[in-house]
Design a protein around this motif. Structure first.
Motif, PDB file in Angstrom:
ATOM      1  N   PHE A 206      29.142  67.364  24.277  1.00 29.12           N
ATOM      2  CA  PHE A 206      30.210  66.827  25.117  1.00 29.12           C
ATOM      3  C   PHE A 206      31.401  67.790  25.177  1.00 29.12           C
ATOM      4  O   PHE A 206      31.958  68.048  26.253  1.00 29.12           O
ATOM      5  CB  PHE A 206      30.643  65.464  24.564  1.00 29.12           C
ATOM      6  CG  PHE A 206      31.925  64.914  25.130  1.00 29.12           C
ATOM      7  CD1 PHE A 206      31.927  64.158  26.287  1.00 29.12           C
ATOM      8  CD2 PHE A 206      33.141  65.135  24.481  1.00 29.12           C
ATOM      9  CE1 PHE A 206      33.113  63.641  26.807  1.00 29.12           C
ATOM     10  CE2 PHE A 206      34.322  64.620  24.991  1.00 29.12           C
ATOM     11  CZ  PHE A 206      34.308  63.875  26.158  1.00 29.12           C
ATOM     12  N   THR A 209      30.774  70.593  27.629  1.00 23.79           N
ATOM     13  CA  THR A 209      30.407  70.312  29.027  1.00 23.79           C
ATOM     14  C   THR A 209      31.404  69.411  29.756  1.00 23.79           C
ATOM     15  O   THR A 209      31.438  69.402  30.987  1.00 23.79           O
ATOM     16  CB  THR A 209      29.019  69.646  29.106  1.00 23.79           C
ATOM     17  OG1 THR A 209      29.037  68.444  28.335  1.00 23.79           O
ATOM     18  CG2 THR A 209      27.938  70.581  28.557  1.00 23.79           C
ATOM     19  N   ALA A 210      32.209  68.642  29.015  1.00 22.92           N
ATOM     20  CA  ALA A 210      33.105  67.662  29.642  1.00 22.92           C
ATOM     21  C   ALA A 210      34.476  68.267  29.921  1.00 22.92           C
ATOM     22  O   ALA A 210      34.803  69.361  29.451  1.00 22.92           O
ATOM     23  CB  ALA A 210      33.252  66.452  28.738  1.00 22.92           C
ATOM     24  N   ASP A 211      35.263  67.542  30.687  1.00 18.19           N
ATOM     25  CA  ASP A 211      36.679  67.871  30.836  1.00 18.19           C
ATOM     26  C   ASP A 211      37.370  67.266  29.624  1.00 18.19           C
ATOM     27  O   ASP A 211      37.665  66.068  29.598  1.00 18.19           O
ATOM     28  CB  ASP A 211      37.233  67.278  32.130  1.00 18.19           C
ATOM     29  CG  ASP A 211      38.711  67.608  32.345  1.00 18.19           C
ATOM     30  OD1 ASP A 211      39.366  68.047  31.365  1.00 18.19           O
ATOM     31  OD2 ASP A 211      39.217  67.406  33.459  1.00 18.19           O
ATOM     32  N   ASP A 215      38.015  63.267  29.830  1.00 16.80           N
ATOM     33  CA  ASP A 215      36.739  62.560  29.728  1.00 16.80           C
ATOM     34  C   ASP A 215      36.619  61.871  28.367  1.00 16.80           C
ATOM     35  O   ASP A 215      37.183  62.337  27.369  1.00 16.80           O
ATOM     36  CB  ASP A 215      35.565  63.518  29.908  1.00 16.80           C
ATOM     37  CG  ASP A 215      35.439  64.018  31.345  1.00 16.80           C
ATOM     38  OD1 ASP A 215      36.138  63.465  32.219  1.00 16.80           O
ATOM     39  OD2 ASP A 215      34.669  64.967  31.587  1.00 16.80           O
TER      40      ASP A 215
END
Length: 274
Positions: A206, A209-211, A215
């Motif tokens: 996470f 890959t996430a903001d 997020d």
């Protein structure tokens, strides 16, 4: 080692000086919603409670609820932090990961600001005895809606008694087109300690890959992936109990009335910890 642990997610609460609705009394003797959850959990067989809170509210939280509960059951605290690049913590998956060093038994996870009902705790406790699977308690959608605005719910797809998929849906109101008997998750999960390596690996992914400024890392996403990858089955136990929560400040009156009626009917003693 505890027989079964109740993990209560309470890091979303602020200071009592801000008038936090989740810590407003709903019982005759100052009981708040999480008092009833812990009481029901102890009756079901749980023998340890872990509160996930923010460090800055530790004193207030203990004064309003934690200290009186600690007189009746083993209590531990863990602290979920908010990184400097965010306005709030990473979410429920991160919260549960914070408990890794204090949870060594089958455990249930709940929200501090929800009322689940005694039947739900009995069912999740029984589900935790099956060490090779996870479980969750599902509610009728119609029993979880607020009269004062929209809510978000995890809509469950169930196959042969097991969770096949959970989909987060937002802005659900009393006028929804969804079947009122639709089974939804209210974040009452029954998990085993082997969830922690999964949480760690998914959280690491996470973060790449996430903001990470906004997020959130939600526990339903983790469980959903475990199911899809065939690593674990999740039994779904249905309850007819009516869920109560204080999503909106206007919900308090209804919650207080419901607690009073259940107390009058003998489901709870007048003074919960008396």
């Amino acid at each position: 080692m505890a027989n079964a642990t109740l993990v209560v997610m309470a890091a979303g609460m602020g200071s009592r000086f801000g008038g936090v609705k989740q810590l407003e009394p709903v019982g005759k003797h100052g009981e708040v919603l999480l008092d009833y959850s812990v009481y029901d959990a102890l009756r079901a067989g749980f023998d340890k409670v872990v509160f996930i809170i923010k460090k800055e509210i530790e004193a207030d939280f203990k004064a309003l609820a934690g200290d009186r509960i600690a007189r009746h059951v083993e209590v531990e605290y863990v602290f979920q932090t908010t990184p400097p690049h965010r306005k709030k913590p990473y979410g429920t998956g991160d919260a549960i990961l914070c408990t890794e060093n204090v949870v060594d038994s089958p455990f249930a996870v709940i929200n501090a600001d929800d009322f689940y009902g005694a039947d739900a705790f009995r069912q999740v406790y029984q589900g935790l005895q099956k060490k090779d699977e996870y479980c969750m308690v599902g509610y009728r959608l119609a029993n979880t809606l607020s009269e004062n605005g929209s809510v978000s719910r995890g809509v469950c797809d169930i196959k042969d008694g097991y969770l096949a998929k959970v989909t987060e849906m937002t802005a659900i109101t009393k006028d929804t087109d969804l079947d009122p008997d639709t089974v939804v998750s209210m974040n009452m999960w029954g998990l085993q300690p082997d969830i922690f390596p999964e949480l760690k690996s998914q959280f690491a992914e996470f973060l790449t890959t996430a903001d990470i400024t906004k997020d959130e890392f939600y526990i339903p996403f983790v469980v959903d992936r475990v199911v899809k990858e065939g690593k674990k089955q999740v039994s779904v136990y249905r309850t007819s109990a009516v869920w109560y929560g204080m999503t909106y400040r206007e919900d308090k009156e209804k919650v207080t009335e419901a607690i009073a009626k259940m107390t009058a009917d003998g489901e709870y003693p007048e003074e919960l910890w008396g």
